[in-house]
Enzyme design. Sequence first.
Site, mmCIF file in Angstrom:
data_model
loop_
_atom_site.group_PDB
_atom_site.id
_atom_site.type_symbol
_atom_site.label_atom_id
_atom_site.label_comp_id
_atom_site.label_asym_id
_atom_site.label_seq_id
_atom_site.Cartn_x
_atom_site.Cartn_y
_atom_site.Cartn_z
ATOM 1 N N GLY A 177 0.876 -1.227 -0.258
ATOM 2 C CA GLY A 177 -0.240 0.528 0.264
ATOM 3 C C GLY A 177 0.854 1.453 -0.069
ATOM 4 C CB SER A 178 -0.319 4.389 0.924
ATOM 5 O OG SER A 178 -1.330 4.589 0.455
ATOM 6 C CB THR A 179 4.176 1.389 3.430
ATOM 7 O OG1 THR A 179 3.703 0.424 2.808
ATOM 8 C CG2 THR A 179 3.463 1.574 4.316
ATOM 9 N NE ARG A 184 -9.534 3.790 2.092
ATOM 10 C CZ ARG A 184 -9.839 2.431 2.523
ATOM 11 N NH1 ARG A 184 -9.633 2.481 3.321
ATOM 12 N NH2 ARG A 184 -11.016 1.632 1.663
#
Lengths: 373, 632
Positions: B313-315, B632
Amino acid sequence: MPVLSRNDSSVLGRWWWTVDRWTLFSVAALIGFGYVMMLAASPAVAERIGQSRDIFILKQVVFLAIAGLLVIGVSLLTPRGIRRVALAGCTIALAMTAATMLVGVEIKGARRWIALPGLSLQPSEFLKPCFAVVAAWLINEGRRTPRFPGMPIACGLFALIAVVLKSQPDIGMLAVIAAVFFAQLYLAGLNLFLVGMGVLGLGSAAGAAYLLFPHVRSRVERFLDPSTGDSYQVRTALEAFGNGGLLGRGPGEGHVKDILPDAHADFVFAVAGEEFGMLVCLIILGIFAFIVIRALLRQLQEQDLFIVLASSGLAVGFGLQAFVNMGSSLHLIPTKGMTLPFVSYGGSSALAVALGIGMLLALTRRRNHGDLV
Amino acid sequence: MTIDPESEPPQSPTTRRGTPRHGSVPLMETVWVTAPDLNRRAALERTRSRLVLAAGGFMFLFVAVLLKLVDATIIQPLPAHQPERHAAQPFSPPADEQPAQKALQHEQRAMITDRNGEILAISLPTASVYANPREVADAAEAAHKLKQVLPRLDEQTVRARLSSEKQFIYLARQITPGEQLAINRLGIPGIYFEQTEKRRYPMGRVAAQILGGVDVDGHGIAGVERFFEKRLHDDPSPLRLALDVRVQAVVRDELSRAMQEFGAIGACGIVMDVRTGEVLAMVSLPDYDANKEGEAEADARFNRAVTGMYEPGSTFKLQTASMALDSGLVHIWNQFDASHNIHIGRFTISDFEGKHRWLYLPEVLAYSSNLGAAHIAQTMGAERQRAWLRSMGMLARTGIELPEQGLPIVPPAANWRDVVTLTVGFGHGIAVSPLHVVRGTAAIANGGILPRPTIVDKDEESPQGTRVMQQSTSDTMRKLMRLVVTNGYGKSAEVPGYYPGGKTGTAEKVGHHGYKKHANVAAFTSVFPMNAPRYAVYMMLDEPHATAATHGYATAGWVAAPAAGRVIARIGPMLGLLPDLTDKAAIDASLYIPLRPGRERAPAAPVASANFRREAALRMTAGPATSHDPAR
């Protein structure tokens, strides 16, 4: 022992003064050892057989008593009587041995036993002494009476027995009977070429047995190289001897009888070695050697070829059986289940051996020109 | 025998043997004998000589028995039960103390300790009881007696096994000394003991999945025990791990607290020294008591930190930003279009709570813009992206000393289409383990050196590994990571005096039919202190659920970042880092980077806090159902 006068001319009196008393005492000693060993092995065996110890002991006491009486009773007979008993016995035993094929009890893959109330009978045990006497008679008769085909009949009878025993299968018994018969032929003066042929024949028969019967092969292989298979029984037996040492662990102190399933029969010598030590084993061995060698050497003075052959045959059978038993438990020869005469537990065996020894005693009684003195 | 009547009386009569001298029948020197009789006598003579031979043969046989008997009883008596000797050897008092001691030490499996020497695994001597059923005289009695001492045995089964024809059966493994004494006192023949050892894990659940376990024979079957099987077996000196049980306990404590609070099905936390790659803590929940490995569920034995493959994800936007800045193709004040959703093929990429305008690179990270990250990735292209990911170790196993480490799930190069480039830019369409993410974060923060993750204690202090980016890129990224905590979604991870920086990441889990709408993996990857990076802290919750306190959110900023903050606050002092509040102004200034060029100065902490509360309120009114975007 009642003192019998030398002048006593009753049946018993004449028997006492003419019978081979040394052999008689030796047999009595063996029966005594049989009692002792039975007492030593009885707790373990009674449990294995699933009988109460009292019944177990009682049965063997009765059997050994009957055996003793049988020895005396048979030794009362004349050589002629022995010949008749042997003929009848041989016929019945052969028929019963053949019958085991049909009605026999199968134990450990072989049909050798006929179940009777109280004991299981192995008819081939009785065949052995009876055939020795019958063969001796046939060989001698073939010599004496012209045109009597004694030798061919003896050989034919032997072949018949061989076929029956081979199909049981009971190769060990066959080997002993063959050895006895061959010894008789040899003593009867078989020429050396034929003796050589016979030895070769026995050798090749042994080879054939090795190739044909898996259980024979596995036993021989285990004997030659203990690491190849399960030599547990022999190893345990040897440990028992080592454990016993010179004087033994003491009566009832051995444990080989708890471990080996056939300790009371095939490995009774190991039980004796563990509990009573080497000296007692030497005494037992000495008694057997004494009986056999004395019986053979006494024939040197015998004039009647029938008596010579029959007595020698009986002695050889008796001696071989003892040797095979002791040799097996000492890892001298491949294991072969054979009882130690009189010492091993078992009714059938004790009676058969008693019959043979009774015949031997009867034949070796002192007599003058065929008549009892 | 016939006597010739015409012959002379005998001069020296011989007598028949066995007859008395008087009245003996004299034998004449000259006799007539019929031919058949003569033959018969010759035959008897031959028979007699052969009888002697036969007697001699028997003599030979019996003498052989005699010799063998003497040999077996007194010359070479066979000792009883030689086969059992080997097993029984440890019990016989050793003739020479020194070699026995050595042998015992050699057999003992080495201890495993943490970096401070706390014992994590140790072998204790114990005994197993076994039997040679052939020597057991009375199986029923033996079974009955054994049952009295070891009630856990089943008497029927033991009796049946003792009655078998085998020569070796185990009755019970790893019995206590008291039980051994009691069994020995029973005096049952054929029952023996074997000296063995039992592996104990004094810390119980701490690091259970990392330690793994041993089987009943003492061979490692999982984790460190398996990876270092030979080392632990051969070298008796303790194996010192990089783990710090105190840090491990804190991470576990905070993770289980968060897991309980948000009703997550699992959780995972890692603390790594960013300079050396040493793993100080690695927790995977649910876990189990390492002493009862056999009773553990498969889910508990599963080490999420190295075996679990999750979409980062966003990491992953940290990777995209580092790649872009390091390449020189993108400048920190470049703007990226986040005003329009991207439609590519059948996919639509959109932002969660998007700003619907062009964003500067710091804003892309702070607001976690998928559109911005996708555009950056597009600018770089598939080839540079793949090369970057390979250099950051995202396409292969991490190389940590755990047999369970998994291989990332990566689209094959041939299938690396434009849409993959875009989605991987914000951490979707690729799955890596948490340890991959932590290492990547460490490399970005530590000056650009990719460390090799290790579970074993190292003595080196200096950064180990390969350089993957310029120092300047790393310096910029540190400011950007700090910005996420001060101004972005990671505010709840803030710990005064420790200056943490990081990146949130919430990814919907992949089910059998695409993304699962209400099953997230929420993670926060961080490093502290950002001014002189020492430790990376990663906290992840598997399928957390929103609570009233999080205003209906189950995203990383709400569930994982606070836990990371608490961990940092607790482990910092343990690791010798004291909160630095005196130099706060200088440190804040050194780490400052504005969201937009020249628009804002470094805000004071209370302002940031107010800002955070306002944004949270905004997000609540927007509601979670406004977006179908997985990231997100």
